[in-house]
Design a protein around this motif. Sequence first.
Motif, PDB file in Angstrom:
ATOM      1  N   SER A   1       0.816  -1.233   0.000  1.00 33.65           N
ATOM      2  CA  SER A   1       0.000   0.000   0.000  1.00 33.65           C
ATOM      3  C   SER A   1       0.843   1.274   0.000  1.00 33.65           C
ATOM      4  CB  SER A   1      -0.949   0.037   1.212  1.00 33.65           C
ATOM      5  OG  SER A   1      -1.994  -0.852   1.037  1.00 33.65           O
TER       6      SER A   1
ATOM      7  N   CYS B   1      -1.744   5.655  -3.528  1.00 35.56           N
ATOM      8  CA  CYS B   1      -3.140   5.993  -3.238  1.00 35.56           C
ATOM      9  C   CYS B   1      -3.614   7.035  -4.230  1.00 35.56           C
ATOM     10  CB  CYS B   1      -3.261   6.548  -1.817  1.00 35.56           C
ATOM     11  SG  CYS B   1      -2.311   8.044  -1.541  1.00 35.56           S
ATOM     12  N   MET B   2      -4.905   7.295  -4.185  1.00 37.03           N
ATOM     13  CA  MET B   2      -5.459   8.411  -4.939  1.00 37.03           C
ATOM     14  C   MET B   2      -5.369   9.617  -4.009  1.00 37.03           C
ATOM     15  SD  MET B   2      -7.180   7.412  -7.846  1.00 37.03           S
ATOM     16  CE  MET B   2      -7.624   5.818  -8.572  1.00 37.03           C
ATOM     17  N   SER B   3      -5.077  10.770  -4.580  1.00 35.66           N
ATOM     18  CA  SER B   3      -5.159  11.957  -3.743  1.00 35.66           C
ATOM     19  C   SER B   3      -6.141  12.927  -4.378  1.00 35.66           C
ATOM     20  CB  SER B   3      -3.787  12.618  -3.582  1.00 35.66           C
ATOM     21  OG  SER B   3      -3.483  13.399  -4.706  1.00 35.66           O
TER      22      SER B   3
ATOM     23  N   PRO C   1       2.051   9.272  -0.693  1.00 31.70           N
ATOM     24  CA  PRO C   1       1.673  10.326   0.249  1.00 31.70           C
ATOM     25  C   PRO C   1       2.568  11.561   0.128  1.00 31.70           C
ATOM     26  CG  PRO C   1       1.584   8.206   1.336  1.00 31.70           C
ATOM     27  CD  PRO C   1       2.146   7.964  -0.033  1.00 31.70           C
TER      28      PRO C   1
ATOM     29  N   SER D   1     -12.273   7.171   2.295  1.00 32.39           N
ATOM     30  CA  SER D   1     -12.717   8.332   1.554  1.00 32.39           C
ATOM     31  C   SER D   1     -14.032   7.970   0.870  1.00 32.39           C
ATOM     32  CB  SER D   1     -11.664   8.797   0.555  1.00 32.39           C
ATOM     33  OG  SER D   1     -11.365   7.781  -0.349  1.00 32.39           O
TER      34      SER D   1
ATOM     35  N   ILE E   1      -0.896  12.696  10.683  1.00 34.55           N
ATOM     36  CA  ILE E   1      -1.502  11.649   9.848  1.00 34.55           C
ATOM     37  C   ILE E   1      -0.697  10.368  10.016  1.00 34.55           C
ATOM     38  CG2 ILE E   1      -2.113  10.945   7.491  1.00 34.55           C
ATOM     39  CD1 ILE E   1      -2.211  13.880   6.729  1.00 34.55           C
TER      40      ILE E   1
ATOM     41  N   LYS F   1      -0.147   4.880  12.047  1.00 33.51           N
ATOM     42  CA  LYS F   1       0.650   3.842  12.721  1.00 33.51           C
ATOM     43  C   LYS F   1      -0.111   3.262  13.904  1.00 33.51           C
ATOM     44  CE  LYS F   1       5.386   4.621  11.399  1.00 33.51           C
ATOM     45  NZ  LYS F   1       5.755   6.028  11.109  1.00 33.51           N
TER      46      LYS F   1
ATOM     47  N   PRO G   1      -2.372   1.809   6.453  1.00 32.41           N
ATOM     48  CA  PRO G   1      -1.286   2.355   5.623  1.00 32.41           C
ATOM     49  C   PRO G   1      -1.335   3.885   5.571  1.00 32.41           C
ATOM     50  CG  PRO G   1      -2.414   0.576   4.481  1.00 32.41           C
ATOM     51  CD  PRO G   1      -3.196   0.855   5.719  1.00 32.41           C
ATOM     52  N   PHE G   2      -0.183   4.481   5.607  1.00 31.94           N
ATOM     53  CA  PHE G   2      -0.055   5.940   5.514  1.00 31.94           C
ATOM     54  C   PHE G   2      -0.763   6.465   4.267  1.00 31.94           C
ATOM     55  CE2 PHE G   2       3.238   9.561   4.829  1.00 31.94           C
ATOM     56  CZ  PHE G   2       2.459  10.453   5.556  1.00 31.94           C
ATOM     57  N   SER G   3      -0.661   5.680   3.183  1.00 34.31           N
ATOM     58  CA  SER G   3      -1.284   6.119   1.932  1.00 34.31           C
ATOM     59  C   SER G   3      -2.799   6.271   2.092  1.00 34.31           C
ATOM     60  CB  SER G   3      -0.976   5.131   0.809  1.00 34.31           C
ATOM     61  OG  SER G   3      -1.427   3.839   1.149  1.00 34.31           O
ATOM     62  N   LYS G   4      -3.418   5.422   2.894  1.00 31.32           N
ATOM     63  CA  LYS G   4      -4.874   5.520   3.099  1.00 31.32           C
ATOM     64  C   LYS G   4      -5.214   6.778   3.905  1.00 31.32           C
ATOM     65  CE  LYS G   4      -5.845   1.803   0.967  1.00 31.32           C
ATOM     66  NZ  LYS G   4      -6.023   2.107  -0.430  1.00 31.32           N
TER      67      LYS G   4
ATOM     68  N   TYR H   1      -3.436   9.507   3.913  1.00 24.25           N
ATOM     69  CA  TYR H   1      -3.217  10.654   3.018  1.00 24.25           C
ATOM     70  C   TYR H   1      -4.376  10.792   2.041  1.00 24.25           C
ATOM     71  CZ  TYR H   1      -1.042  13.622  -0.527  1.00 24.25           C
ATOM     72  OH  TYR H   1      -0.787  14.633  -1.408  1.00 24.25           O
ATOM     73  N   GLU H   2      -4.837   9.654   1.535  1.00 25.41           N
ATOM     74  CA  GLU H   2      -5.962   9.663   0.598  1.00 25.41           C
ATOM     75  C   GLU H   2      -7.166  10.346   1.244  1.00 25.41           C
ATOM     76  OE1 GLU H   2      -6.538   6.244  -2.010  1.00 25.41           O
ATOM     77  OE2 GLU H   2      -8.583   6.073  -1.266  1.00 25.41           O
ATOM     78  N   MET H   3      -7.443   9.970   2.484  1.00 21.71           N
ATOM     79  CA  MET H   3      -8.579  10.557   3.186  1.00 21.71           C
ATOM     80  C   MET H   3      -8.349  12.043   3.437  1.00 21.71           C
ATOM     81  SD  MET H   3     -10.221   9.503   6.789  1.00 21.71           S
ATOM     82  CE  MET H   3     -11.452   8.447   6.146  1.00 21.71           C
TER      83      MET H   3
END
Lengths: 236, 617, 157
Positions: A142, A145-147, A158, B318, C41, C46, C51-54, C56-58
Amino acid sequence: MKEFKINGRKVQAEKGETVLEVARREGFDIPTLCYHEKLGSDGRCRLCIVEVQRGNRRRFVTSCLYPVENGIDVYTDSKDVILIRKTILELLLARCPSSDIVQHLASEYGVHDVRYTKDVDKGKCILCGQCIRTCESIVGVSALCMSGKGPAKKVTTPFDEPSEVCIGCGACAVVCPTGHIYIEDRGGYRTIWRKKFELARCPQCNRLHAPIEQLEFISKKTGVDIDELLICQNCK
Amino acid sequence: MNISLEQLDSITARYTEKMAGYGKVVRICCGTGCVSSGALNVYEGLKKALIEKGLSDSVLVKQTGCHGLCERGPIVVLGEEEILYQSVGKRNIEDDISALLNTITDDTIVERMLYQGEDKTKRYISPKDIPFYAGQNRIVLSLNGIIDAEDIEEYISQGGYRALYKALLMEPEEIIDWIEKSGLRGRGGGGFPTGTKWRSCRAAHGDVKYVVANGDEGDPGAFMDRSLMEGNPHGVIEGMIIGGYAIGSNQGFIYVRDEYPLAVSRLLKAIEGAKEYGLLGKNIFDSGFDFDIKVFRGGGAFVCGESTALMSSIEGKSGEPRAKYIHTVEKGIWERPTNLNNVETWACVPHIINKGWEWFASIGTSHSKGTKVFSLVGKVKNTGLIEVPMGITLREIIYDLGGGIQGDKQFKAVQTGGPSGGCIPEAYLEMPVDFDSLTKLGSMMGSGGMIVMDERNCMVDVARYFLKFLVEESCGKCTPCREGVRRMYEIVDRICHGEGKKGDIQHLEELAHAVSLSSLCGLGQSAPNPVLSTIKYFRDEYTLHIEEKKCPAGVCKALIRFSILPDKCTGCMRCKAECPVQCIKGEKKEVHEIDSDRCIKCGTCYDVCRFDAVIIE
Amino acid sequence: MEVDTAKIDSIIEKYNRDRSYMLAMFQDVQRLYRYLPKEAISYICKQLDIPFSKGYEMATFYKALSLKPRGRHTIHVCLGTACHLRGGPNILETFERELHIKTGETTEDGRFSIETVNCLGACALAPLVRVDEHDFGKTTQAVVKKIINEFTDGVKS
């Protein structure tokens, strides 16, 4: 067992199958961009839309997600279906004018002129999300992601920074249908998503074959010793 | 503690006795509108004045939810005689508070604070006589403006939670039968039969089921749900508990917009109160039925009003919608059967249980039963919140309740259904307002925003406004909505800038058709409605923009020029003083002139001129 | 930027470490710092094993969250339909002109940020402006200047 019609022809399918799976097996041509057999469907690109008639109700559904039902009539090339495909292809062509696959599909549907100002900042990304799904469910890290949302939505790491968790495996680039993801192996290093990885050299054939971080990740996951993983596939 | 019916009744008796102890009750509307107009200052000021006069024990001052007539806020209602004072404290707060004191002590009615009719000849004392209220049938809003939303005992004393008691003695199927026979349809916009939805969710496989109240009221120009959540949160909660029991769910969620902080705090307080009184929690009314409610705050994303996006947001992701080929009543939140209804739909439920389905079905039209709350805004005289029986005509709403168009300008269109709806022209003002009629006109009921537009509103600009809104709010998941809507916006924006081309209208229609057929969720599917409906009813206006580069309403800045008529200008300096960029020349008593090179076309001079000397060309 | 992990821990605990409340946690953190710092974030992700990416996505999906530091006062100009029709865009332009910043930006002195919002639900008072938690109805160009002065002179903190 389910029985229904595609373009007037009777077909049979197992419960739980999607219209797309059945149509492809039966030789009907339905274009797709975001669909991948191993990754499943997400209904993003909308190119696989077909018309489904059930009783008096007519609706347009993404065949990659629509489960087969008894007695439905599926049309893969009705007037509106073609209009939808042409529209989507023109929109994607305006977004990613340099994408070969989009150009190819567009010309197949007779879309040559784009009536919109072409984007210059989107690269070849059609936001199908296959890279993200691969990274998450196949690789299991992972990193992507989409941003954002709407037209500003993009695939990224990120904060657009090198990802801590990315192992440089390049699976995202392999799965990308348009070739948007940039990957470069040069001088003993791999660069992908703004991160530089040192490539491992096979102790037997001396070939550079995979990022060390990737091998370490595999070693940690599988318990296989790193020294064993340093030996490339050819020499094993 | 497990509450009983007797305890509800004793709370009521105690409360009624307490109220009888007060000589007078003063209700100050503290809905968002009135608070912005200074209602809290009136509240504090009056409380202080009463203490000074030694009247604080005999006069009760209450904060209530939205009274509806936001235009004339702050609204204050006095005593049982129901004297309604409007715009209290707007001009001079000390004067108005001493006037209030006069009315409290010796019943003197203060003329200047009474509501004045449109003809300026008559002033009304009681809200019952004011046309804005007289034309309404307040059911879900019945306690708004009456009770203090933060006091659960007030709700109980007005008959609250009796429907829940009654429902828990019924069989779940019987409740669903009632809801079905009442003809209740979803108030969030779609109009799906509520009973049918409940029945499917009850029948769905799974031990754990959820009920959700959608309070993510995102349609711009709509604030019905906000007023309900703020003004009578227990009404929503009671409806949800009944629904949970009927469907077989023990867990409810309320999803509220981030922009509504007051609604969030009122709901949390109400839930806390209901738990304390045993109306939420284990074994409610000793029925063996457990129910709990959690509140989720949105994050400022319009798309989260779409049911699957909302559910995704509750799951902590999201808010991207997903395909609904498998219905959410079968697989919703965490793949479990989930029944989602709008806040107003839930608020109807206790009334149906209390008064019976026959009563509810007797209101409204053959296919749209009951009442609907609308927020009446835009260029109408009486802006505010109304609840009217289904089937009332648009004309009755706009002219009888709304008092007509501001400044007696020409009515042009009414926009319903938010960004998913459309603009309805004058020719259809006699149309009854119900789910099916509005859809037939290319608009939709939507959640209940009703925005009135006059001759000074450009319909191409309105279409552009909604497209811009939708471009910003599209989640970006699917191609047609993400790419198609922004391209529609580009075309309409070009037209507004005088760069429209022949063929643009046809192009828009074709693109709109494809986007509506192929988008993933309701947002994209209905995104073309504002464009299509304005093209349908105001095609000439588009043509004028494209072919003659003219904006007849004088809105599209690239197509207009402001100038001053020398024979009408008196040289009063008003426009000159107000111009934000100081581009108006001329001394006192001299004819003024606008420097059109520097003019930013904001229209301030036009709006402030008292002599109609500023014109738009 | 260094974040106060003790404070963030208490926010996480407030929601019983429940992942579905990540958005709410972000909003609470934002209230602490007037924006959502990257480090916060990362820390929350953590702690929740996401995941950090999730995260950031949010954080980039929801408009209510800001990854950039905001000014001490955030001016929300409502551009809901009613506000649009009654001159909301002009009010926005006036704020931009008076403060010399564009929407989404913060003044150099860190005092004001301007944002737009698609309806605050007080349409009867259009055009509406919300500064922090104060609402101003029927705003005019003159009121804009008054609002700026009021917050600049510390009348409202």
